[in-house]
Design a protein around this motif. Structure first.
Motif, PDB file in Angstrom:
ATOM      1  N   VAL A 196     -24.900  39.618  17.808  1.00  0.00           N
ATOM      2  CA  VAL A 196     -23.873  40.878  18.233  1.00  0.00           C
ATOM      3  C   VAL A 196     -24.716  42.109  17.508  1.00  0.00           C
ATOM      4  O   VAL A 196     -24.331  42.977  17.861  1.00  0.00           O
ATOM      5  N   GLY A 197     -24.681  41.652  15.918  1.00  0.00           N
ATOM      6  CA  GLY A 197     -25.265  42.735  15.130  1.00  0.00           C
ATOM      7  C   GLY A 197     -27.043  43.154  15.896  1.00  0.00           C
ATOM      8  O   GLY A 197     -26.882  44.619  16.203  1.00  0.00           O
ATOM      9  N   THR A 198     -27.726  42.064  16.149  1.00  0.00           N
ATOM     10  CA  THR A 198     -29.199  42.908  16.782  1.00  0.00           C
ATOM     11  C   THR A 198     -28.481  43.418  18.098  1.00  0.00           C
ATOM     12  O   THR A 198     -29.421  44.743  18.879  1.00  0.00           O
ATOM     13  N   GLY A 199     -27.243  43.279  19.077  1.00  0.00           N
ATOM     14  CA  GLY A 199     -27.144  44.316  19.888  1.00  0.00           C
ATOM     15  C   GLY A 199     -26.313  44.743  19.915  1.00  0.00           C
ATOM     16  O   GLY A 199     -26.638  46.092  20.374  1.00  0.00           O
ATOM     17  N   LEU A 200     -25.620  45.443  18.208  1.00  0.00           N
ATOM     18  CA  LEU A 200     -25.502  46.892  18.411  1.00  0.00           C
ATOM     19  C   LEU A 200     -26.467  47.424  17.828  1.00  0.00           C
ATOM     20  O   LEU A 200     -26.169  48.816  17.198  1.00  0.00           O
ATOM     21  N   VAL A 201     -27.420  47.071  17.160  1.00  0.00           N
ATOM     22  CA  VAL A 201     -28.536  47.824  16.810  1.00  0.00           C
ATOM     23  C   VAL A 201     -28.466  49.450  17.375  1.00  0.00           C
ATOM     24  O   VAL A 201     -28.651  50.612  16.369  1.00  0.00           O
ATOM     25  N   GLU A 202     -29.096  49.553  18.872  1.00  0.00           N
ATOM     26  CA  GLU A 202     -29.338  50.506  19.049  1.00  0.00           C
ATOM     27  C   GLU A 202     -28.310  51.605  19.386  1.00  0.00           C
ATOM     28  O   GLU A 202     -28.282  52.414  19.279  1.00  0.00           O
ATOM     29  N   ALA A 233     -33.310  45.228  10.991  1.00  0.00           N
ATOM     30  CA  ALA A 233     -33.516  46.094  12.337  1.00  0.00           C
ATOM     31  C   ALA A 233     -33.911  47.684  11.226  1.00  0.00           C
ATOM     32  O   ALA A 233     -34.164  48.657  11.985  1.00  0.00           O
ATOM     33  N   GLY A 234     -33.812  47.542   9.876  1.00  0.00           N
ATOM     34  CA  GLY A 234     -33.675  48.873   9.422  1.00  0.00           C
ATOM     35  C   GLY A 234     -32.565  49.828   9.527  1.00  0.00           C
ATOM     36  O   GLY A 234     -32.739  50.677   9.578  1.00  0.00           O
ATOM     37  N   VAL A 249     -24.250  52.612   8.983  1.00  0.00           N
ATOM     38  CA  VAL A 249     -23.348  51.786   9.237  1.00  0.00           C
ATOM     39  C   VAL A 249     -22.131  51.155   8.574  1.00  0.00           C
ATOM     40  O   VAL A 249     -22.409  51.110   7.910  1.00  0.00           O
ATOM     41  N   SER A 250     -20.784  51.493   9.220  1.00  0.00           N
ATOM     42  CA  SER A 250     -19.766  50.277   7.836  1.00  0.00           C
ATOM     43  C   SER A 250     -19.519  49.404   8.169  1.00  0.00           C
ATOM     44  O   SER A 250     -19.627  48.950   9.484  1.00  0.00           O
ATOM     45  N   VAL A 251     -19.688  48.237   7.104  1.00  0.00           N
ATOM     46  CA  VAL A 251     -19.441  46.759   7.931  1.00  0.00           C
ATOM     47  C   VAL A 251     -18.278  46.331   6.929  1.00  0.00           C
ATOM     48  O   VAL A 251     -18.322  46.621   5.500  1.00  0.00           O
TER      49      VAL A 251
END
Length: 352
Positions: free
Chosen positions: A246-252, A280-281, A288-290
């Motif tokens: 999911v995180g990979t898909g949210l990067v952009e 992803a740097g 972004v906060s988590v």
């Protein structure tokens, strides 16, 4: 005149076979019935007599035969625990807490894990515990299929379920104990809103789990009250690999400023997010906060340390066992415990 050493006398007094209640009675100079009363904590025993019996028990190394006692009392002093797999942190922590609470009250536990999460498997597991003659069952499997199996089974022993089921009525014979998952999600979301975030995505847990549904509901309600759009990203399970995906898909979206914070349904999903953003740097919390949920023992030691919602698992375990052994004050009444937010380094105000 020969002097007898007390320790030698005790050793000689101890029979070579396993000592019986009759042996205790003979050494204490009381009747078999008096020993039984002391063992069962009967109030009508003089203190001096009680002390003599307890001293004889210690001297002989007597241990109660629980199997024989069960035949007389129809009780086994064993609590059944029905749970999900050990890979789930919340349920496993609760099981350990129930076991510790049971041991403190003189009970054994028999644990059965579900191999599949459907009604038939839950029925088989419940019947397995009942066939063992357990005195009651604590269910630590917050799944809709499991509660449906319990609803369909007229069990003759008390049952307590640890699950955030909010539709329980006074007519329900099963007692529920749970942490207020909806409030925990509200605390996490309000924390992010209070920092200034408005574009908060929720990475939700699997369908069919009460806790996941309540966390999703709490986030949605809090976002609606704040007038913010609620964007959900379903992970499908509780594991870090799904959080990573999911995180990979949210990067952009994070890079574009469309997402400034993510509330994950548990810490494992949050860990996957941290890894995806790091690869992803994307900096947490600068970009972004988590925020997670559960407060794993390791959550304070990630880089950055994870902001999360803590559940009082030890208190849940004690409350579940108390409800099972002592009953609730009102039939169908649920015992609801409060979670608490643990702010750490993974959450910060969004970039201006």
């Amino acid at each position: 005149m020969t002097t007898v050493n007390p320790e030698q006398h005790a050793a000689e007094s101890r029979p070579s076979r396993r000592p019986s209640m009759a042996d205790v009675a003979a050494v204490a100079g009381v009747s078999h019935q008096t020993v039984s009363r002391v063992l069962n904590e009967h109030p009508n025993v003089r203190e001096g007599t009680r002390e003599r019996v307890l001293e004889a028990i210690e001297r002989l190394g007597y241990r109660r035969n629980r199997a024989a006692r069960a035949l007389v009392t129809a009780r086994t002093s064993t609590i059944g625990i029905l749970t999900v797999g050990s890979e789930f942190f919340g349920p496993q922590s609760t099981v350990l807490a129930v076991e510790a609470a049971a041991r403190a009250r003189g009970y054994f536990v028999s644990v059965t894990s579900l191999d599949r999460y459907d009604v038939d498997s839950a029925l088989v597991a419940l019947n397995h515990l009942v066939d063992q003659g357990v005195d009651g069952v604590v269910v630590v499997a917050p799944l809709e299929h499991v509660t449906r199996a319990i609803d369909e089974t007229a069990l003759s022993i008390p049952v307590v379920v640890v699950a955030a089921r909010t539709d329980v009525t006074a007519a329900d014979p099963v007692q529920y104990v749970y942490v207020d998952q909806r409030d925990g999600a509200r605390q996490a979301t309000e924390h992010l809103l209070g920092l200034g975030h408005r574009r908060i995505v929720h990475v939700s847990g699997p369908v069919g789990w009460f806790d996941a549904a309540e966390r999703l509901r709490g986030w949605r309600e809090t976002m609606a009250e704040a007038g913010c759009e609620a964007v959900e990203a379903a992970a499908g399970d509780w594991f870090a690999a799904s959080g990573f995906g999911v995180g990979t898909g949210l990067v952009e979206q994070v890079r574009a400023g469309a997402v400034t914070a993510v509330f994950a349904a548990n810490d494992y999903l949050a860990i996957g997010l941290l890894r995806a953003f790091w690869e992803a740097g994307v900096a947490v919390p600068d970009d972004v906060s988590v925020v997670g949920f559960d407060d794993l023992q390791s959550s304070a030691y990630y880089i950055p340390a994870l902001t999360t919602v803590r559940q009082p698992f030890a208190e849940v375990g004690r409350a579940a066992l108390d409800a099972l052994l002592d009953g609730a004050s009102t039939p169908g009444e649920a015992r609801v415990l409060a979670p608490s937010l643990v702010p750490r380094g993974s959450s910060a105000p969004p970039r201006s």
